[in-house]
Design an enzyme around this catalytic site. Structure first.
Site, PDB file in Angstrom:
ATOM      1  N   ARG A  87       0.813  -1.226   0.000  1.00  0.00           N
ATOM      2  CA  ARG A  87       0.000   0.000   0.000  1.00  0.00           C
ATOM      3  C   ARG A  87       0.842   1.270   0.000  1.00  0.00           C
ATOM      4  O   ARG A  87       0.470   2.244  -0.655  1.00  0.00           O
ATOM      5  CB  ARG A  87      -0.868  -0.052   1.252  1.00  0.00           C
ATOM      6  CG  ARG A  87      -1.700   1.132   1.574  1.00  0.00           C
ATOM      7  CD  ARG A  87      -2.253   1.038   2.983  1.00  0.00           C
ATOM      8  NE  ARG A  87      -2.539  -0.298   3.414  1.00  0.00           N
ATOM      9  CZ  ARG A  87      -3.765  -0.812   3.529  1.00  0.00           C
ATOM     10  NH1 ARG A  87      -4.809  -0.068   3.260  1.00  0.00           N
ATOM     11  NH2 ARG A  87      -3.931  -2.050   3.958  1.00  0.00           N
TER      12      ARG A  87
ATOM     13  N   CYS B  27     -27.174  -3.954  -5.667  1.00  0.00           N
ATOM     14  CA  CYS B  27     -28.402  -4.138  -4.875  1.00  0.00           C
ATOM     15  C   CYS B  27     -28.085  -4.542  -3.442  1.00  0.00           C
ATOM     16  O   CYS B  27     -28.438  -5.641  -2.993  1.00  0.00           O
ATOM     17  CB  CYS B  27     -29.284  -5.181  -5.553  1.00  0.00           C
ATOM     18  SG  CYS B  27     -29.709  -4.664  -7.205  1.00  0.00           S
ATOM     19  N   GLU B  28     -27.356  -3.677  -2.760  1.00  0.00           N
ATOM     20  CA  GLU B  28     -27.042  -3.863  -1.347  1.00  0.00           C
ATOM     21  C   GLU B  28     -26.940  -2.483  -0.719  1.00  0.00           C
ATOM     22  O   GLU B  28     -26.344  -1.581  -1.313  1.00  0.00           O
ATOM     23  CB  GLU B  28     -25.682  -4.561  -1.168  1.00  0.00           C
ATOM     24  CG  GLU B  28     -25.600  -5.902  -1.827  1.00  0.00           C
ATOM     25  CD  GLU B  28     -24.892  -6.938  -0.963  1.00  0.00           C
ATOM     26  OE1 GLU B  28     -24.719  -6.705   0.249  1.00  0.00           O
ATOM     27  OE2 GLU B  28     -24.541  -7.972  -1.532  1.00  0.00           O
TER      28      GLU B  28
HETATM   29  N1  LLP Z   1       3.224  -9.034   3.328  1.00  0.00           N
HETATM   30  C1  LLP Z   1       2.252  -9.913   3.660  1.00  0.00           C
HETATM   31  C2  LLP Z   1       2.628 -11.277   4.073  1.00  0.00           C
HETATM   32  C3  LLP Z   1       0.902  -9.512   3.597  1.00  0.00           C
HETATM   33  O1  LLP Z   1      -0.046 -10.375   3.918  1.00  0.00           O
HETATM   34  C4  LLP Z   1       0.581  -8.189   3.189  1.00  0.00           C
HETATM   35  C5  LLP Z   1      -0.820  -7.750   3.107  1.00  0.00           C
HETATM   36  C6  LLP Z   1       1.630  -7.329   2.832  1.00  0.00           C
HETATM   37  C7  LLP Z   1       2.945  -7.783   2.924  1.00  0.00           C
HETATM   38  C8  LLP Z   1       1.396  -5.946   2.313  1.00  0.00           C
HETATM   39  O2  LLP Z   1       0.732  -5.092   3.182  1.00  0.00           O
HETATM   40  P1  LLP Z   1       0.672  -3.519   2.806  1.00  0.00           P
HETATM   41  O3  LLP Z   1       2.084  -3.022   2.836  1.00  0.00           O
HETATM   42  O4  LLP Z   1       0.064  -3.390   1.467  1.00  0.00           O
HETATM   43  O5  LLP Z   1      -0.170  -2.876   3.850  1.00  0.00           O
HETATM   44  N2  LLP Z   1      -7.326  -5.536   1.745  1.00  0.00           N
HETATM   45  C9  LLP Z   1      -6.836  -4.835   2.916  1.00  0.00           C
HETATM   46  C10 LLP Z   1      -5.374  -5.110   3.184  1.00  0.00           C
HETATM   47  C11 LLP Z   1      -5.038  -6.590   3.318  1.00  0.00           C
HETATM   48  C12 LLP Z   1      -3.555  -6.798   3.486  1.00  0.00           C
HETATM   49  C13 LLP Z   1      -3.198  -8.218   3.337  1.00  0.00           C
HETATM   50  N3  LLP Z   1      -1.795  -8.477   3.457  1.00  0.00           N
HETATM   51  C14 LLP Z   1      -7.082  -3.345   2.740  1.00  0.00           C
HETATM   52  O6  LLP Z   1      -7.671  -2.954   1.724  1.00  0.00           O
HETATM   53  O7  LLP Z   1      -6.765  -2.547   3.610  1.00  0.00           O
END
Ligand code: LLP
Length: 425
Positions: free
Chosen positions: A276, A355-356
């Protein structure tokens, strides 16, 4: 910062008016800025340079192959969680040898594919998984490296759906089982257990949870060393935040200031898995107003996008700044905060066609008055946007466009009705 800014009352992505892209490509539409992507990668690499880490972009945050290619060309490695993500990295021209493969449910076919392609390391999440990798590797005559993912049992203070480092989490192995795990598998037949992996959640807005988790990992590493078991690699995971309420980046230097001193003098190869932080501010979602209506005392702005394209608001209660693409000079927002102080704003919910009742992009928003055909931009949508999009209600998924300076190109075609039914029947 990101490169989505208002000039003379209209939104630009780098040097291209977003309205021009929408006119040519249609809506709904994801627009990414190459420069924003690159600068965020460089920013994190610079902040952590004293550790000389492998920076492995987390493919799950945005897996479009055009974006992966940009990052591969900059020297990034990749954090992957499926055979599909490995396929994407390879298709984008990335090197499988830079990939760290995590995930609790790797199948035999995925493990074989990853071994065959020579990934850098498996992040192993259970005893049963290690034994499977070892068995398959022995059959293939290969010796893949592995890291044990440990749960340091730290609360990262984030949404409970994305908190992953508590001992009751499905990920990794409780840290107290770590020593036993290494003793049991250090001389396995084929797989080489040489590292430790952490990922405690996402997004984590402060450095403190990392400091605690790394502290626990280091004391495990010290105990192992004292017992004659060397650990060569420490992967500290991802989770570094993106900024949803401003065009500024989060201060990655603040994380680095707290984390670098803990690891600087350790003879460990350090790995990071930011997703992210790199992709979040690099994208916006553009939708078109279809109708406005009232219901009781609520006003609704109904657009041609919603939870099927960006599920974060209903799923996690996430907040994304929403604003018209061509608001004019008087309605240009001074910032992306929750309270924009401009006269004449209207309180409304920005909702989609699904539709939610949970289908919203923003609730209780103060927006300039809009009408049919106006475009709205949803900011900081580059991470966990398109990758979590679905065809719910048989809605084709949006097109994606990459902007570079004053040029743009479609990096994923808009889906058609034919795409919706491909393979059916
Ligand atoms: N490494 C592992 C093992 C992970 O499971 C994740 C994210 C990352 C790195 C990267 O995380 P980031 O740096 O992107 O925060 N869908 C959710 C976030 C789920 C994250 C899952 N794992 C959202 O939209 O906030």
């Amino acid at each position: 910062m990101d490169y989505f800014e208002y000039r003379n009352g209209e939104l630009y992505a780098e040097n291209v008016p977003v309205a021009d892209i929408a006119a040519k490509v249609g809506t709904p539409l994801y627009v990414y800025s190459r420069r924003t992507l690159q600068e965020h990668y460089e920013k994190i690499a610079r902040a952590f340079a004293p550790l000389d880490p492998m920076i492995c972009y987390s493919v799950k945050s945005n897996s479009n192959t055009a974006l992966l290619k940009v990052l591969a060309d900059l020297g990034a490695g990749f954090d992957i969680v499926s055979g599909g993500e490995l396929f994407r990295v390879i298709r984008a021209g990335g090197d499988a040898g830079t990939c760290f493969y995590a995930g609790v449910g790797k199948t035999d076919a995925e493990i074989r594919f990853a071994i065959e392609r020579g990934i850098y390391m498996f992040n192993v999440e259970s005893e049963a998984e290690f034994e499977t990798i070892d068995r398959l590797a022995a059959e293939m005559g290969r010796s893949p490296r592995c890291a044990l993912r440990i749960n340091p049992d730290i609360d990262p203070n984030t949404h409970h759906y994305t908190s992953t480092g508590k001992k009751e989490s499905k990920f990794g192995v409780d840290v107290v089982r770590g020593e036993e795990f290494f003793r049991r598998y250090r001389n396995a037949r084929a797989a080489k257990l040489v590292g430790i992996h952490l990922h405690i959640g996402s997004p984590i807005p402060t450095a403190q949870p990392y400091v605690e988790a790394i502290g626990k990992a280091l004391s495990l590493i010290d105990r192992l060393k004292a017992g004659g078991i060397p650990v060569e690699v420490l992967n500290i995971g991802g989770g570094y935040a993106a900024w949803y309420e401003s065009a500024q980046s989060v201060m990655i230097e603040d994380y680095a200031e707290a984390i670098v001193p803990l690891l600087k003098d350790r003879p460990l190869k350090i790995v990071m898995e930011p997703g992210r932080f790199i992709s979040g501010n690099s994208g916006i979602l553009v939708a078109e107003v279809q109708y406005t209506k009232t219901g009781g005392d609520r006003k609704f702005v109904i657009v041609n996008s919603g939870m099927h394209h960006l599920i974060r608001p209903p799923l996690y209660g996430s907040w994304h700044f929403v604003w018209p693409v061509t608001p004019g000079e008087e309605m240009t927002p001074p910032d992306r905060s929750r309270q924009v102080s401009l006269a004449g704003l209207v309180t409304c919910d920005v909702v989609g066609p699904i539709c939610e009742s949970g289908d919203f992009l923003g609730q209780d928003r103060q927006l300039p008055p809009v009408s049919r055909g106006d475009l709205l931009a949803v900011f900081t949508a580059g991470a966990y946007g398109m990758v979590m999009a679905s065809n719910y209600n048989s809605q084709p998924r949006p097109a994606e466009v990459l902007v570079e300076h004053d040029q743009f190109r479609v990096i994923r075609q808009r889906e058609t009705y034919e795409d919706l039914v491909r393979g059916e029947g």
